[in-house]
Scaffold this motif. Sequence first.
Motif, PDB file in Angstrom:
ATOM      1  N   MET A   1      69.708   3.680 -43.650  1.00  7.45           N
ATOM      2  CA  MET A   1      68.947   3.366 -44.123  1.00  7.45           C
ATOM      3  C   MET A   1      68.289   2.524 -42.474  1.00  7.45           C
ATOM      4  O   MET A   1      69.037   2.960 -41.539  1.00  7.45           O
ATOM      5  CB  MET A   1      69.669   1.638 -44.232  1.00  7.45           C
ATOM      6  N   ILE A   2      66.650   2.650 -42.937  1.00  4.12           N
ATOM      7  CA  ILE A   2      66.719   2.484 -41.491  1.00  4.12           C
ATOM      8  C   ILE A   2      65.777   0.465 -41.816  1.00  4.12           C
ATOM      9  O   ILE A   2      64.947   0.625 -42.603  1.00  4.12           O
ATOM     10  CB  ILE A   2      65.110   3.777 -41.742  1.00  4.12           C
ATOM     11  N   VAL A   3      65.674   0.460 -40.446  1.00  7.36           N
ATOM     12  CA  VAL A   3      65.162  -1.290 -40.654  1.00  7.36           C
ATOM     13  C   VAL A   3      64.731  -0.918 -39.568  1.00  7.36           C
ATOM     14  O   VAL A   3      64.493  -0.872 -37.777  1.00  7.36           O
ATOM     15  CB  VAL A   3      66.464  -2.173 -40.280  1.00  7.36           C
ATOM     16  N   GLY A   4      63.111  -2.340 -39.591  1.00  6.03           N
ATOM     17  CA  GLY A   4      61.739  -1.736 -38.742  1.00  6.03           C
ATOM     18  C   GLY A   4      62.195  -3.213 -37.572  1.00  6.03           C
ATOM     19  O   GLY A   4      62.093  -4.391 -39.040  1.00  6.03           O
ATOM     20  N   GLU A   5      61.755  -3.299 -36.929  1.00  6.11           N
ATOM     21  CA  GLU A   5      61.751  -4.238 -36.382  1.00  6.11           C
ATOM     22  C   GLU A   5      60.768  -4.717 -35.482  1.00  6.11           C
ATOM     23  O   GLU A   5      59.907  -3.986 -34.291  1.00  6.11           O
ATOM     24  CB  GLU A   5      62.481  -5.357 -35.087  1.00  6.11           C
ATOM     25  N   LEU A   6      59.708  -6.101 -35.808  1.00  3.52           N
ATOM     26  CA  LEU A   6      58.159  -6.369 -34.979  1.00  3.52           C
ATOM     27  C   LEU A   6      58.664  -6.901 -33.901  1.00  3.52           C
ATOM     28  O   LEU A   6      59.292  -8.073 -33.874  1.00  3.52           O
ATOM     29  CB  LEU A   6      57.926  -7.133 -35.715  1.00  3.52           C
ATOM     30  N   LEU A  38      73.757  -2.499 -37.361  1.00  8.20           N
ATOM     31  CA  LEU A  38      74.273  -1.955 -36.841  1.00  8.20           C
ATOM     32  C   LEU A  38      75.983  -1.005 -38.108  1.00  8.20           C
ATOM     33  O   LEU A  38      76.351   0.358 -39.001  1.00  8.20           O
ATOM     34  CB  LEU A  38      74.999  -0.798 -35.979  1.00  8.20           C
ATOM     35  N   ARG A  39      76.740  -2.409 -37.973  1.00  9.62           N
ATOM     36  CA  ARG A  39      78.037  -2.587 -38.398  1.00  9.62           C
ATOM     37  C   ARG A  39      78.321  -2.134 -39.948  1.00  9.62           C
ATOM     38  O   ARG A  39      79.243  -1.987 -40.487  1.00  9.62           O
ATOM     39  CB  ARG A  39      78.872  -3.074 -37.993  1.00  9.62           C
ATOM     40  N   ASN A  40      76.697  -2.506 -40.579  1.00 10.43           N
ATOM     41  CA  ASN A  40      76.308  -2.825 -42.639  1.00 10.43           C
ATOM     42  C   ASN A  40      75.690  -1.809 -42.465  1.00 10.43           C
ATOM     43  O   ASN A  40      74.861  -2.613 -43.708  1.00 10.43           O
ATOM     44  CB  ASN A  40      76.202  -4.040 -41.959  1.00 10.43           C
ATOM     45  N   GLY A  41      75.893  -0.720 -42.394  1.00 11.55           N
ATOM     46  CA  GLY A  41      75.005   0.317 -43.179  1.00 11.55           C
ATOM     47  C   GLY A  41      73.591   0.814 -42.951  1.00 11.55           C
ATOM     48  O   GLY A  41      72.834   1.471 -42.623  1.00 11.55           O
ATOM     49  N   VAL A  42      73.356   0.174 -41.745  1.00 16.45           N
ATOM     50  CA  VAL A  42      71.542   0.740 -40.882  1.00 16.45           C
ATOM     51  C   VAL A  42      71.999   1.989 -40.244  1.00 16.45           C
ATOM     52  O   VAL A  42      73.035   1.380 -39.532  1.00 16.45           O
ATOM     53  CB  VAL A  42      71.227  -0.311 -39.874  1.00 16.45           C
ATOM     54  N   ASP A  43      71.191   2.673 -40.524  1.00 18.04           N
ATOM     55  CA  ASP A  43      71.810   4.168 -39.452  1.00 18.04           C
ATOM     56  C   ASP A  43      70.514   3.742 -38.050  1.00 18.04           C
ATOM     57  O   ASP A  43      71.098   4.675 -37.221  1.00 18.04           O
ATOM     58  CB  ASP A  43      71.108   4.803 -40.206  1.00 18.04           C
ATOM     59  N   ARG A  44      69.859   3.275 -38.194  1.00 15.52           N
ATOM     60  CA  ARG A  44      68.404   2.956 -37.201  1.00 15.52           C
ATOM     61  C   ARG A  44      68.047   2.137 -37.276  1.00 15.52           C
ATOM     62  O   ARG A  44      67.053   1.621 -38.274  1.00 15.52           O
ATOM     63  CB  ARG A  44      67.866   4.466 -37.732  1.00 15.52           C
ATOM     64  N   ILE A  45      67.538   1.800 -36.268  1.00 10.52           N
ATOM     65  CA  ILE A  45      66.393   0.465 -35.809  1.00 10.52           C
ATOM     66  C   ILE A  45      65.018   0.877 -35.562  1.00 10.52           C
ATOM     67  O   ILE A  45      65.140   1.273 -33.884  1.00 10.52           O
ATOM     68  CB  ILE A  45      67.632  -0.475 -35.348  1.00 10.52           C
ATOM     69  N   VAL A  46      64.088   0.380 -36.077  1.00 11.07           N
ATOM     70  CA  VAL A  46      62.977   1.695 -35.326  1.00 11.07           C
ATOM     71  C   VAL A  46      61.703  -0.204 -34.616  1.00 11.07           C
ATOM     72  O   VAL A  46      61.703  -0.906 -35.876  1.00 11.07           O
ATOM     73  CB  VAL A  46      61.804   1.253 -36.723  1.00 11.07           C
ATOM     74  N   ARG A  47      61.397  -0.675 -33.798  1.00 11.33           N
ATOM     75  CA  ARG A  47      61.257  -1.194 -32.839  1.00 11.33           C
ATOM     76  C   ARG A  47      59.475  -1.145 -32.852  1.00 11.33           C
ATOM     77  O   ARG A  47      59.292   0.106 -32.691  1.00 11.33           O
ATOM     78  CB  ARG A  47      61.902  -1.846 -31.786  1.00 11.33           C
ATOM     79  N   PHE A  48      58.643  -2.154 -33.098  1.00  7.60           N
ATOM     80  CA  PHE A  48      57.252  -1.491 -33.112  1.00  7.60           C
ATOM     81  C   PHE A  48      57.003  -2.880 -32.673  1.00  7.60           C
ATOM     82  O   PHE A  48      57.104  -4.468 -33.102  1.00  7.60           O
ATOM     83  CB  PHE A  48      56.581  -0.677 -34.168  1.00  7.60           C
ATOM     84  N   ARG A  49      55.308  -2.857 -31.997  1.00  9.52           N
ATOM     85  CA  ARG A  49      54.474  -4.177 -31.405  1.00  9.52           C
ATOM     86  C   ARG A  49      53.745  -4.096 -32.528  1.00  9.52           C
ATOM     87  O   ARG A  49      53.306  -2.791 -33.253  1.00  9.52           O
ATOM     88  CB  ARG A  49      54.015  -3.964 -30.767  1.00  9.52           C
ATOM     89  N   VAL A  50      52.585  -5.013 -32.783  1.00 11.56           N
ATOM     90  CA  VAL A  50      51.256  -4.901 -33.905  1.00 11.56           C
ATOM     91  C   VAL A  50      49.985  -3.954 -33.484  1.00 11.56           C
ATOM     92  O   VAL A  50      49.939  -3.496 -34.210  1.00 11.56           O
ATOM     93  CB  VAL A  50      50.895  -7.044 -33.571  1.00 11.56           C
ATOM     94  N   ARG A  51      50.166  -4.000 -31.996  1.00 10.53           N
ATOM     95  CA  ARG A  51      49.230  -2.801 -31.416  1.00 10.53           C
ATOM     96  C   ARG A  51      49.456  -1.828 -32.530  1.00 10.53           C
ATOM     97  O   ARG A  51      48.507  -0.693 -32.122  1.00 10.53           O
ATOM     98  CB  ARG A  51      48.463  -3.529 -30.357  1.00 10.53           C
TER      99      ARG A  51
END
Length: 72
Positions: A1-6, A38-51
């Motif tokens: 699972m991949i999660v995105g964070e703004l 990450l401990r609960n099934g997320v494989d990767r966190i993708v960080r990005f900015r609005v721009r």
Amino acid sequence: MIVGELDGNEKYVNAQMTGGASVEQVVDAERERERLLLRNGVDRIVRFRVRETYDRAQFIRKLLEAGVPLCK
């Protein structure tokens, strides 16, 4: 699972978003949240900015590099 964070500065300095916590406390909470994800099934966190979303092709490349599948 991949999660995105703004990402953005507002979440570190806006008192309504921080609940009065210091920048250091907000960063510590962010790191703890990442560890929990990450401990609960997320494989990767993708960080990005609005721009980064303004250039669609560049943003798609970033997501593909993170392993986000492309649907047409």
